[in-house]
Design a protein around this motif. Sequence first.
Motif, short mmCIF file in Angstrom:
data_model
loop_
_atom_site.label_atom_id
_atom_site.label_comp_id
_atom_site.label_asym_id
_atom_site.label_seq_id
_atom_site.Cartn_x
_atom_site.Cartn_y
_atom_site.Cartn_z
N ALA A 74 0.76 -1.19 0.06
CA ALA A 74 -0.15 0.15 0.07
C ALA A 74 0.73 1.33 -0.06
O ALA A 74 0.60 2.09 -1.00
CB ALA A 74 -0.82 0.01 1.14
N GLU A 75 2.01 1.35 0.80
CA GLU A 75 2.93 2.59 0.88
C GLU A 75 3.56 2.48 -0.44
O GLU A 75 3.76 3.79 -0.87
CB GLU A 75 3.63 2.31 2.00
N THR A 76 4.06 1.67 -1.20
CA THR A 76 4.38 1.68 -2.40
C THR A 76 3.74 2.22 -3.34
O THR A 76 4.03 2.99 -4.29
CB THR A 76 5.08 0.32 -2.89
N THR A 77 2.32 1.86 -3.45
CA THR A 77 1.46 2.51 -4.16
C THR A 77 1.50 4.09 -4.19
O THR A 77 1.25 4.96 -5.12
CB THR A 77 -0.07 2.14 -3.94
N PHE A 78 1.45 4.54 -2.72
CA PHE A 78 1.42 5.90 -2.69
C PHE A 78 2.82 6.74 -3.07
O PHE A 78 2.67 7.92 -3.38
CB PHE A 78 0.84 6.26 -1.33
N VAL A 79 3.48 5.99 -2.84
CA VAL A 79 5.04 6.50 -3.17
C VAL A 79 4.85 6.75 -4.65
O VAL A 79 5.33 7.59 -5.27
CB VAL A 79 6.47 5.65 -2.82
N ALA A 80 4.37 5.81 -5.51
CA ALA A 80 4.42 5.93 -7.03
C ALA A 80 3.35 6.92 -7.31
O ALA A 80 3.77 7.79 -8.19
CB ALA A 80 3.82 4.59 -7.64
N ALA A 81 2.24 7.20 -6.41
CA ALA A 81 1.32 8.06 -6.97
C ALA A 81 2.02 9.54 -6.72
O ALA A 81 1.72 10.35 -7.37
CB ALA A 81 0.03 8.04 -6.06
N ALA A 82 2.62 9.77 -5.61
CA ALA A 82 3.51 11.13 -5.12
C ALA A 82 4.46 11.54 -6.19
O ALA A 82 4.26 12.69 -6.64
CB ALA A 82 3.97 10.90 -3.97
N LEU A 83 5.13 10.50 -6.90
CA LEU A 83 6.11 10.77 -7.77
C LEU A 83 5.37 10.98 -9.18
O LEU A 83 5.68 12.11 -9.94
CB LEU A 83 7.14 9.46 -8.11
N ARG A 84 3.98 10.35 -9.37
CA ARG A 84 3.63 10.73 -10.68
C ARG A 84 2.92 11.99 -10.49
O ARG A 84 3.00 12.87 -11.69
CB ARG A 84 2.53 9.84 -11.00
N ALA A 85 2.49 12.47 -9.35
CA ALA A 85 1.85 13.73 -9.40
C ALA A 85 2.86 15.02 -9.45
O ALA A 85 2.80 15.93 -9.92
CB ALA A 85 0.92 13.59 -7.94
N GLY A 86 4.03 14.58 -8.69
CA GLY A 86 5.13 15.38 -8.62
C GLY A 86 5.53 15.96 -9.97
O GLY A 86 6.16 16.96 -10.37
N ALA A 87 5.85 14.72 -10.87
CA ALA A 87 6.23 15.08 -12.30
C ALA A 87 5.25 15.98 -13.02
O ALA A 87 5.63 16.96 -13.74
CB ALA A 87 6.22 13.81 -12.91
N ALA A 88 3.82 15.74 -12.66
CA ALA A 88 3.15 16.76 -13.24
C ALA A 88 3.15 18.26 -13.13
O ALA A 88 3.14 19.03 -13.70
CB ALA A 88 1.61 16.38 -13.09
N VAL A 89 3.28 18.41 -11.42
CA VAL A 89 3.52 19.73 -10.94
C VAL A 89 4.79 20.26 -11.67
O VAL A 89 4.70 21.33 -12.18
CB VAL A 89 3.58 19.60 -9.42
N VAL A 90 5.77 19.70 -11.61
CA VAL A 90 7.11 20.26 -11.93
C VAL A 90 7.19 20.40 -13.57
O VAL A 90 7.57 21.50 -13.92
CB VAL A 90 8.55 19.38 -11.54
N HIS A 91 6.38 19.47 -14.31
CA HIS A 91 6.40 20.02 -15.73
C HIS A 91 5.49 21.11 -15.76
O HIS A 91 5.40 21.61 -16.90
CB HIS A 91 5.78 18.71 -16.58
N GLY A 92 4.71 21.40 -15.00
CA GLY A 92 3.68 22.46 -15.05
C GLY A 92 4.58 23.80 -15.06
O GLY A 92 4.21 24.96 -15.54
N THR A 93 5.59 23.77 -14.67
CA THR A 93 6.61 25.07 -14.68
C THR A 93 6.90 25.46 -16.21
O THR A 93 7.07 26.63 -16.34
CB THR A 93 8.06 24.57 -13.99
N HIS A 94 6.82 24.48 -17.08
CA HIS A 94 7.10 24.75 -18.36
C HIS A 94 6.04 25.57 -19.20
O HIS A 94 6.02 26.34 -20.07
CB HIS A 94 7.31 23.49 -19.25
N LEU A 95 4.84 25.53 -18.06
CA LEU A 95 3.74 26.67 -18.59
C LEU A 95 3.73 27.87 -18.15
O LEU A 95 3.04 28.60 -18.90
CB LEU A 95 2.59 25.99 -18.24
N MET A 96 4.59 28.25 -17.16
CA MET A 96 4.77 29.57 -16.86
C MET A 96 5.59 30.40 -17.45
O MET A 96 6.43 29.97 -17.99
CB MET A 96 5.06 29.35 -15.49
N GLU A 97 5.27 31.57 -17.67
CA GLU A 97 6.14 32.74 -18.38
C GLU A 97 7.04 33.27 -17.12
O GLU A 97 6.90 33.51 -16.34
CB GLU A 97 5.21 33.73 -18.89
#
Length: 100
Positions: A77-100
């Motif tokens: 179960a904890e492994t599942t949430f580690v993976a979820a956090a990393l996937r979400a984190g990747a979306a967040v940091v990729h969002g920086t490419h949308l900022m001017e």
Amino acid sequence: MYDMNSLKKLGALGKNAEAGMKAFQALDEAALADGAIPKKYKELIALAVALTTQCPYCLEIHKKHAIEAGATPEELAETTFVAAALRAGAAVVHGTHLME
């Protein structure tokens, strides 16, 4: 499309690309062998990667191996949430490419 019975075709794949299959099998065996990182942790890492890449075959195979190596339901179960956090984190940091 994803049917565990498809794994029975690995023999045909290996027959048609013998050198590549042997190299992959050797890498897989070496990477997941017990070592400085215990096998159980390697299988939990493999599960986190499989959850991130969303490979159903890897999920089934590495869940089985993780449990055989002593992984608990809580660790899975904890492994599942580690993976979820990393996937979400990747979306967040990729969002920086949308900022001017």
